[in-house]
Write an enzyme that holds these catalytic residues in place. Structure first.
Site, PDB file in Angstrom:
ATOM      1  N   LYS A  33      50.231  43.077  50.041  1.00  0.00           N
ATOM      2  CA  LYS A  33      49.335  43.519  48.964  1.00  0.00           C
ATOM      3  C   LYS A  33      48.772  42.293  48.234  1.00  0.00           C
ATOM      4  O   LYS A  33      49.223  41.168  48.454  1.00  0.00           O
ATOM      5  CB  LYS A  33      50.075  44.443  48.010  1.00  0.00           C
ATOM      6  CG  LYS A  33      51.230  43.808  47.288  1.00  0.00           C
ATOM      7  CD  LYS A  33      52.093  44.853  46.613  1.00  0.00           C
ATOM      8  CE  LYS A  33      53.312  44.234  45.996  1.00  0.00           C
ATOM      9  NZ  LYS A  33      53.456  44.439  44.580  1.00  0.00           N
ATOM     10  N   TYR A  54      42.013  17.395  26.665  1.00  0.00           N
ATOM     11  CA  TYR A  54      41.808  18.242  25.481  1.00  0.00           C
ATOM     12  C   TYR A  54      43.002  18.171  24.533  1.00  0.00           C
ATOM     13  O   TYR A  54      44.155  18.305  24.956  1.00  0.00           O
ATOM     14  CB  TYR A  54      41.603  19.702  25.905  1.00  0.00           C
ATOM     15  CG  TYR A  54      40.269  19.950  26.558  1.00  0.00           C
ATOM     16  CD1 TYR A  54      39.085  19.834  25.831  1.00  0.00           C
ATOM     17  CD2 TYR A  54      40.192  20.300  27.904  1.00  0.00           C
ATOM     18  CE1 TYR A  54      37.862  20.061  26.439  1.00  0.00           C
ATOM     19  CE2 TYR A  54      38.970  20.528  28.513  1.00  0.00           C
ATOM     20  CZ  TYR A  54      37.800  20.408  27.772  1.00  0.00           C
ATOM     21  OH  TYR A  54      36.589  20.622  28.366  1.00  0.00           O
TER      22      TYR A  54
HETATM   23  C1  LIG Z   1      57.336  48.623  45.632  1.00  0.00           C
HETATM   24  C2  LIG Z   1      57.445  47.199  46.073  1.00  0.00           C
HETATM   25  N1  LIG Z   1      58.145  46.918  47.175  1.00  0.00           N
HETATM   26  C3  LIG Z   1      58.286  45.659  47.629  1.00  0.00           C
HETATM   27  C4  LIG Z   1      57.708  44.605  46.956  1.00  0.00           C
HETATM   28  C5  LIG Z   1      57.920  43.207  47.467  1.00  0.00           C
HETATM   29  O1  LIG Z   1      58.681  42.476  46.546  1.00  0.00           O
HETATM   30  P1  LIG Z   1      58.992  40.940  46.769  1.00  0.00           P
HETATM   31  O2  LIG Z   1      57.664  40.244  46.792  1.00  0.00           O
HETATM   32  O3  LIG Z   1      59.804  40.550  45.575  1.00  0.00           O
HETATM   33  O4  LIG Z   1      59.691  40.840  48.061  1.00  0.00           O
HETATM   34  C6  LIG Z   1      56.983  44.837  45.792  1.00  0.00           C
HETATM   35  C7  LIG Z   1      56.389  43.725  45.075  1.00  0.00           C
HETATM   36  O5  LIG Z   1      56.078  43.732  43.922  1.00  0.00           O
HETATM   37  C8  LIG Z   1      56.845  46.189  45.336  1.00  0.00           C
HETATM   38  O6  LIG Z   1      56.160  46.479  44.217  1.00  0.00           O
END
Ligand SMILES: Cc1ncc(COP(=O)(O)O)c(C=O)c1O
Length: 366
Positions: A34, A254
């Protein structure tokens, strides 16, 4: 051309995915890609992993469709499910899997007639208190879904709030709720994120959902032997574009936050918060110049940042500067270390790299 580039090592990505699989040999691991594969480029990462993974996980249908349009054919699970009932026809068309966390999603699915049953992961709130049905409500929802013609491959899914911590009492509370629910429903499970994949074998289910570890960041509070085998996937590299000598007491940047305590040589580097480099980086945040550790001196600007290279006489215009990841001489600056200096986590640094930074892909499947 501006020298700032994000180099993405697709061989390292595959190595880290294989490591996740070796941590949990009884589970199947979806690759969580994602948020544009945590900033690495979802289609490119999915193409590199597709032969190895049973499925991918994304947050929403837009991300899943982008993968299909990029030629990805493996199953894709929408971790937050649908955002409105109209999306179900696209879910059906593309063969996506969905998570269900709310009653309105159950109602929408049961009112829909898919061409083929849809694989569903029923989300249970075992203690994260974000999405999902309570362990008390979940069994009734499970019963409605398990016998529905719209549904196939029903799983229980949950997410851990503290799997990265060494101290396990809250993790164990979540696990206890999930175990008793899974036993009662005889349900297959999908629980483990990266930290649970790495540190909590009790959470390894029929499926796991590793994300950040695939990109080479160590999510654990305390590193272990396995996390030391992770390889950085993104190396954010730029160059020195200017140098100046400063007298004792002269400020840089800055607000003049940093002041020379000795005669100093300051390098100006083409990278700034307009690229996604975190403006919260304090004086002393490490970078690698020609593979050697140096420190940020002065506030990060939009397009530039400044580094104290007083002790690095070979630093010159055009010298390589690594903001995180690997340098071309093989030295590594872990992103987790940079994140600590920015009072943040690797997730925000990686997902924060903005589109104006070109991604360059390397490795056998690039
Ligand atoms: C529902 C869910 N599963 C799995 C993951 C993967 O987590 P990680 O990146 O900590 O392995 C996430 C990440 O936010 C998540 O929201």
């Amino acid at each position: 051309m501006r020298p700032l580039e994000a180099h993405i090592d697709l061989d390292a990505l595959r190595h880290n995915y294989q490591l996740a699989c070796r941590c949990a040999p009884q589970s199947r691991s979806v690759a969580v890609i994602k948020a544009d594969a945590y900033g690495h480029g979802a289609v490119e990462c999915a193409r590199a992993l597709e032969a190895d993974v049973p499925a991918f996980a994304v947050a929403c249908i837009e991300e899943a469709i982008q993968l299909r349009e990029g030629g990805i054919q493996k199953p894709i699970i929408l971790l937050e499910g649908i955002f409105n009932a109209d999306e179900l026809s696209l879910v059906d068309l593309h063969g996506f899997w969905i998570s269900i966390h709310s009653e309105w999603q159950v109602a929408a699915l049961l009112a829909f007639s898919p061409r083929q049953p849809i694989p569903v992961w029923l989300k249970v709130d075992s203690g994260m208190h974000r999405l999902g049905f309570s362990p008390e409500d979940a069994p009734a929802v499970w019963q409605r879904l398990v016998s529905a013609p719209q549904v196939t491959a029903l799983h229980l899914m949950s997410h851990f709030a503290t799997a990265d911590a060494r101290e396990g009492s809250y993790f164990n509370q979540q696990m206890a709720r999930l175990k008793s629910l899974a036993k009662r429903l005889d349900a297959p499970l999908c629980l483990a994120n990266s930290p649970a994949t790495l540190a909590w074998p009790a959470a390894h289910g029929d499926w796991n959902r590793p994300g950040i570890m695939l990109y080479g960041s160590d999510p654990l509070e305390v590193a272990n032997e396995t996390t030391q085998q992770l390889r950085p996937v993104m190396s954010l590299r730029s160059e020195i574009i200017a140098l100046r000598e400063l007298e004792v007491g002269e400020p840089v940047g800055y607000g003049g936050r940093w002041r020379a305590k000795r005669r100093s040589r300051i390098a100006v580097v083409a990278a700034g918060y307009g690229d996604g480099y975190d403006r919260h980086a304090v004086d002393g945040t490490p970078v690698l110049v020609n593979g050697k550790r140096c420190q940020i001196a002065g506030k990060v600007s939009m397009d530039m940042l400044t580094v104290d290279v007083t002790d690095l006489p070979d630093a010159a215009i055009g010298s390589e500067v690594v903001l995180w990841g690997g340098s071309s001489d093989g030295s590594v600056l872990p992103i987790d270390e940079v994140a600590r200096y920015c009072d943040t986590i690797s997730y925000t640094l990686l997902t924060g790299v903005l589109p104006r930074v070109p991604r360059r892909y390397h490795g056998a499947l690039a």
